[in-house]
Design a protein around this motif. Structure first.
Motif, PDB file in Angstrom:
ATOM      1  N   MET A   1      -1.426  -3.072 -92.230  1.00 11.31           N
ATOM      2  CA  MET A   1      -2.957  -2.712 -92.380  1.00 11.31           C
ATOM      3  C   MET A   1      -3.120  -2.087 -93.419  1.00 11.31           C
ATOM      4  SD  MET A   1      -5.031  -0.713 -89.102  1.00 11.31           S
ATOM      5  CE  MET A   1      -5.486   0.839 -89.950  1.00 11.31           C
ATOM      6  N   GLN A   2      -4.251  -2.431 -94.026  1.00 13.91           N
ATOM      7  CA  GLN A   2      -4.806  -1.919 -95.034  1.00 13.91           C
ATOM      8  C   GLN A   2      -5.711  -0.784 -94.716  1.00 13.91           C
ATOM      9  OE1 GLN A   2      -7.458  -4.329 -97.435  1.00 13.91           O
ATOM     10  NE2 GLN A   2      -8.875  -4.954 -95.582  1.00 13.91           N
ATOM     11  N   PRO A   3      -5.553   0.486 -95.431  1.00 11.83           N
ATOM     12  CA  PRO A   3      -6.079   1.684 -95.253  1.00 11.83           C
ATOM     13  C   PRO A   3      -7.631   1.630 -95.665  1.00 11.83           C
ATOM     14  CG  PRO A   3      -4.848   2.178 -97.150  1.00 11.83           C
ATOM     15  CD  PRO A   3      -4.595   0.810 -96.620  1.00 11.83           C
ATOM     16  N   ARG A   4      -8.466   2.248 -94.745  1.00 13.46           N
ATOM     17  CA  ARG A   4     -10.053   2.135 -95.049  1.00 13.46           C
ATOM     18  C   ARG A   4     -10.273   3.640 -95.953  1.00 13.46           C
ATOM     19  NH1 ARG A   4     -13.321  -1.579 -92.896  1.00 13.46           N
ATOM     20  NH2 ARG A   4     -15.017  -0.158 -92.433  1.00 13.46           N
ATOM     21  N   ILE A   5     -10.824   3.504 -96.900  1.00 11.41           N
ATOM     22  CA  ILE A   5     -10.828   4.653 -97.680  1.00 11.41           C
ATOM     23  C   ILE A   5     -12.528   4.997 -98.048  1.00 11.41           C
ATOM     24  CG2 ILE A   5     -10.474   5.878 -99.776  1.00 11.41           C
ATOM     25  CD1 ILE A   5      -7.928   4.271-100.213  1.00 11.41           C
ATOM     26  N   LEU A   6     -12.967   6.004 -97.504  1.00 11.98           N
ATOM     27  CA  LEU A   6     -14.337   6.400 -97.876  1.00 11.98           C
ATOM     28  C   LEU A   6     -14.435   7.435 -99.083  1.00 11.98           C
ATOM     29  CD1 LEU A   6     -17.418   6.419 -96.968  1.00 11.98           C
ATOM     30  CD2 LEU A   6     -16.899   8.502 -95.557  1.00 11.98           C
ATOM     31  N   THR A   7     -15.490   7.174 -99.977  1.00  8.34           N
ATOM     32  CA  THR A   7     -15.853   8.117-101.043  1.00  8.34           C
ATOM     33  C   THR A   7     -17.285   7.982-101.163  1.00  8.34           C
ATOM     34  OG1 THR A   7     -15.458   8.897-103.153  1.00  8.34           O
ATOM     35  CG2 THR A   7     -15.885   6.754-102.951  1.00  8.34           C
ATOM     36  N   VAL A   8     -17.810   9.269-101.571  1.00  6.86           N
ATOM     37  CA  VAL A   8     -19.284   9.159-101.518  1.00  6.86           C
ATOM     38  C   VAL A   8     -19.869   9.955-102.529  1.00  6.86           C
ATOM     39  CG1 VAL A   8     -19.175   9.965 -98.842  1.00  6.86           C
ATOM     40  CG2 VAL A   8     -19.292  11.513-100.545  1.00  6.86           C
ATOM     41  N   CYS A 109     -12.398  15.912 -90.994  1.00  7.18           N
ATOM     42  CA  CYS A 109     -11.769  15.058 -91.382  1.00  7.18           C
ATOM     43  C   CYS A 109     -10.201  15.454 -90.715  1.00  7.18           C
ATOM     44  CB  CYS A 109     -11.626  14.453 -92.625  1.00  7.18           C
ATOM     45  SG  CYS A 109     -13.164  13.469 -93.243  1.00  7.18           S
ATOM     46  N   ARG A 110      -9.825  16.642 -91.337  1.00  9.48           N
ATOM     47  CA  ARG A 110      -8.490  17.161 -91.046  1.00  9.48           C
ATOM     48  C   ARG A 110      -8.457  17.183 -89.453  1.00  9.48           C
ATOM     49  NH1 ARG A 110      -8.645  20.907 -96.067  1.00  9.48           N
ATOM     50  NH2 ARG A 110      -7.613  19.615 -97.618  1.00  9.48           N
ATOM     51  N   ARG A 111      -9.384  17.840 -88.782  1.00  7.68           N
ATOM     52  CA  ARG A 111      -9.320  17.978 -87.155  1.00  7.68           C
ATOM     53  C   ARG A 111      -9.345  16.636 -86.633  1.00  7.68           C
ATOM     54  NH1 ARG A 111     -13.268  21.459 -88.556  1.00  7.68           N
ATOM     55  NH2 ARG A 111     -15.043  20.239 -87.790  1.00  7.68           N
ATOM     56  N   GLN A 112      -9.456  15.523 -87.291  1.00  6.99           N
ATOM     57  CA  GLN A 112      -9.510  14.065 -86.730  1.00  6.99           C
ATOM     58  C   GLN A 112      -8.224  13.406 -87.154  1.00  6.99           C
ATOM     59  OE1 GLN A 112     -11.730  12.959 -84.473  1.00  6.99           O
ATOM     60  NE2 GLN A 112     -12.493  15.345 -84.618  1.00  6.99           N
ATOM     61  N   GLY A 113      -7.251  14.053 -87.691  1.00  7.16           N
ATOM     62  CA  GLY A 113      -6.210  13.372 -88.493  1.00  7.16           C
ATOM     63  C   GLY A 113      -6.333  12.487 -89.580  1.00  7.16           C
ATOM     64  N   ARG A 114      -7.633  12.630 -90.225  1.00  7.64           N
ATOM     65  CA  ARG A 114      -7.828  11.859 -91.309  1.00  7.64           C
ATOM     66  C   ARG A 114      -7.187  12.414 -92.683  1.00  7.64           C
ATOM     67  NH1 ARG A 114     -13.652   9.764 -89.276  1.00  7.64           N
ATOM     68  NH2 ARG A 114     -12.993   8.407 -88.075  1.00  7.64           N
ATOM     69  N   GLU A 115      -6.715  11.690 -93.731  1.00  7.07           N
ATOM     70  CA  GLU A 115      -6.143  12.183 -94.970  1.00  7.07           C
ATOM     71  C   GLU A 115      -7.374  12.420 -95.834  1.00  7.07           C
ATOM     72  OE1 GLU A 115      -3.449  10.417 -98.443  1.00  7.07           O
ATOM     73  OE2 GLU A 115      -3.153   9.457 -96.482  1.00  7.07           O
ATOM     74  N   ILE A 116      -7.182  13.495 -96.503  1.00  9.70           N
ATOM     75  CA  ILE A 116      -7.909  13.748 -97.813  1.00  9.70           C
ATOM     76  C   ILE A 116      -7.468  13.932 -98.960  1.00  9.70           C
ATOM     77  CG2 ILE A 116      -9.394  15.545 -98.850  1.00  9.70           C
ATOM     78  CD1 ILE A 116     -10.188  15.029 -96.007  1.00  9.70           C
TER      79      ILE A 116
END
Length: 140
Positions: A1-8, A109-116
């Motif tokens: 699965m390809q990771p979905r990466i968000l930047t703003v 994000c950290r609380r949701q287990g998402r990588e920074i």
């Protein structure tokens, strides 16, 4: 699965540093789905009422969307909300993106287990520098 990466970002004075940011993400995650969130102009003015916005939200989205590195473009009002609304696995931020809204977004994000993914700046280039050097300051 390809990771979905968000930047703003605002991406108003679009420059080489922005392209480098997207390149850094894609070089680290070549098969990723890169989502770029462009900040809505009304929201920019809410937080920075004296800001001079060169391009409309729609034009900034079109500029970003034209890049082959970018898979999806969305808009956002503030960073603490977009991390709750968007579907992503990794939140990519520049080393200078550290105001309170970013700290709240990163904490969420950290609380949701998402990588920074913290990325370095491109030396000697920034939107602020471009504004200072190229904004018309009257007749010479």
């Amino acid at each position: 699965m390809q990771p979905r990466i968000l930047t703003v970002g605002v991406f108003d004075y679009f420059h080489y540093g922005h392209v480098r940011l997207f390149n850094q993400i894609k070089s680290l995650y070549p098969r990723s789905h890169l989502i770029v969130a462009v900040q809505d102009e009304d929201s920019i003015l809410k937080y920075k009422p004296d800001a001079i916005i060169f391009y409309s939200t729609e034009v900034r989205c079109e500029l970003v969307r034209a890049l082959r590195l970018v898979d999806e473009v969305i808009t956002y009002k503030n960073v603490a909300d977009i991390v709750r609304e968007a579907d992503f696995d990794i939140f990519a931020v520049g080393e200078d993106q550290d105001h309170p809204g970013f700290r709240r977004a990163i904490g969420y994000c950290r609380r949701q287990g998402r990588e920074i993914l913290r990325l370095s700046r491109t030396p000697n280039i920034s939107s602020t520098t471009l504004k200072e050097n190229f904004t018309c300051k009257g007749d010479a």
